[in-house]
Design a protein around this motif. Structure first.
Motif, short mmCIF file in Angstrom:
data_model
loop_
_atom_site.label_atom_id
_atom_site.label_comp_id
_atom_site.label_asym_id
_atom_site.label_seq_id
_atom_site.Cartn_x
_atom_site.Cartn_y
_atom_site.Cartn_z
N GLN A 209 16.10 -6.17 44.57
CA GLN A 209 16.04 -4.77 44.11
C GLN A 209 15.17 -4.63 42.87
OE1 GLN A 209 20.22 -3.83 43.88
NE2 GLN A 209 20.30 -3.08 46.00
N SER A 210 15.17 -5.68 42.02
CA SER A 210 14.36 -5.60 40.80
C SER A 210 12.86 -5.58 41.12
CB SER A 210 14.67 -6.78 39.87
OG SER A 210 14.13 -7.96 40.41
N GLU A 211 12.52 -5.95 42.36
CA GLU A 211 11.11 -5.87 42.78
C GLU A 211 10.87 -4.61 43.62
OE1 GLU A 211 8.74 -9.41 43.39
OE2 GLU A 211 10.59 -10.49 43.81
N GLY A 212 11.84 -3.70 43.59
CA GLY A 212 11.67 -2.43 44.29
C GLY A 212 11.97 -2.50 45.78
N ILE A 213 12.65 -3.57 46.20
CA ILE A 213 12.93 -3.75 47.62
C ILE A 213 14.30 -3.16 47.96
CG2 ILE A 213 13.40 -5.51 49.39
CD1 ILE A 213 11.43 -7.35 47.70
N GLN A 214 14.36 -2.43 49.07
CA GLN A 214 15.65 -1.90 49.55
C GLN A 214 16.41 -3.05 50.18
OE1 GLN A 214 16.59 1.63 50.39
NE2 GLN A 214 14.62 2.63 50.80
N ALA A 215 17.51 -3.45 49.54
CA ALA A 215 18.21 -4.64 50.05
C ALA A 215 19.72 -4.48 49.93
CB ALA A 215 17.77 -5.87 49.25
N ILE A 216 20.42 -5.04 50.91
CA ILE A 216 21.88 -5.13 50.82
C ILE A 216 22.30 -6.56 51.19
CG2 ILE A 216 22.40 -2.70 51.28
CD1 ILE A 216 23.09 -3.56 54.20
#
Ligand code: COA
Length: 298
Positions: free
Chosen positions: A57-64
């Motif tokens: 997420q810190s790289e702007g990626i949508q992740a769960i």
């Protein structure tokens, strides 16, 4: 390292990566995310997943992150459903979860053998089986194929034979076979592509830490490491990107070896200079007196 691929090659895609919390699985998740995909990562340990999701997420990626064990069918179906509900679709399944340790057959119980097959082979099958209904619909609208993609992380251990790896070699041989069978059947029936990647030794991965442990560094492993460069998780992620992108749309049922040629390696038993200087001398001699024919008959 910079990716050579355009940043939008996976735009709008949703990827589900087992073993995505660390090592190769994490870097595949990261690179898929950096190229436009949303990612769900699955693993057994909540704290590992949480750290990985924060990093993504810190790289702007949508992740769960979804906790579960690929050995349990109920976990597989639950986490896939959760990912589908969260992102609304599923296009790519990466089967990266694996188990490994060094053991000679004398010290490997049948249960230990079975445990690795359960994670690697049965886990790959279980996840693929449970993901089918989502993947059938996943790629709709791409215009190139109607189905999604399954990517199985394999190994090269079983191409020959590997010391202390009878369990993993058997498990990955089964994974390669699953790759081909599903590519045939689901490629034909649902336009789902199923491919594999066989990494060589990759630095900074849980696998390397287990297979070349600092505690056990023998002269043999040191020599081996001098002779062959170690790959990076990035190298595997780039192969995964190629296979997942439209550039790989006609690739189905293959397992791509990404190891810098490591599995082909053999000791060099004659020096190159000797071959250069003496090969023709040997050839001339052998024409004059072929081995096996008595000189009285020549
Ligand atoms: N040598 C020999 N046998 C071993 C072993 C070792 N180093 N480590 C575990 N085993 C055996 C256990 O003794 C047990 O067999 P037994 O019941 O006959 O005694 C069997 O393997 C299962 O071990 P257990 O610890 O109960 O399984 P687990 O489900 O908790 O862990 C592993 C599974 C062993 C594969 C563990 O290494 C793991 O979780 N790996 C995932 C991460 C990983 O390996 N990543 C690298 C990927 S390349």
């Amino acid at each position: 390292m910079e990716s050579p691929f355009r940043a939008d090659i996976l735009r709008g895609q949703v990827a589900f990566v087992t073993g995505g919390g660390s090592g190769i699985g994490f870097e595949i998740s990261r690179q898929f995310g950096k190229h436009g995909a949303s990612v769900a990562i699955m693993g057994r340990r909540r704290h590992v997943l949480d750290a990985a999701v924060s990093a993504l997420q810190s790289e702007g990626i949508q992740a769960i992150g979804l906790a579960g064990d690929v050995r349990k069918r109920e976990d597989a179906s639950r986490v896939l459903e959760e990912a589908f509900k969260h992102f609304g679709k599923l296009d790519i399944l990466v089967n990266g979860a694996a188990g490994n340790f060094l053991a000679s057959p004398e010290d490997l119980s049948p249960n230990a053998f079975r445990t690795v097959l359960d994670i690697d082979s049965v886990g790959t099958y279980t996840m693929s089986h449970e993901a089918l209904n989502y993947l059938k619909k996943g790629g709709q609208g791409k215009g190139l194929s109607t189905g999604g993609l399954i990517l199985n992380i394999s190994a090269t251990l079983h191409y020959t034979a590997s010391w202390y790896q009878i369990h993993v070699s058997a498990a990955k041989a089964a994974v390669d076979s699953i790759t081909r069978s599903l590519a045939l059947e689901w490629g034909t029936d649902y336009d789902i592509r199923v491919n594999g990647i066989a990494p060589g030794p990759i630095q900074d991965t849980p696998g390397m830490r287990k297979l070349v442990p600092a505690e056990m560094q023998s002269d043999v492993s040191r020599d081996d490491r001098l002779l062959h460069k170690l790959g990076k998780t990035w190298d595997i992620a780039m192969a995964a990107l190629y296979l997942a992108s439209d550039a790989g749309k006609f690739v189905n049922g293959t397992t791509m070896i990404v190891d810098g040629g490591h599995w082909l390696s053999q000791p060099r038993y004659i020096a190159k200079e000797d071959v250069k200087n003496l090969s023709r001398v040997v050839e001339k001699k052998s024409r004059k007196s072929p081995v096996g024919i008595p000189s009285s008959k020549l």
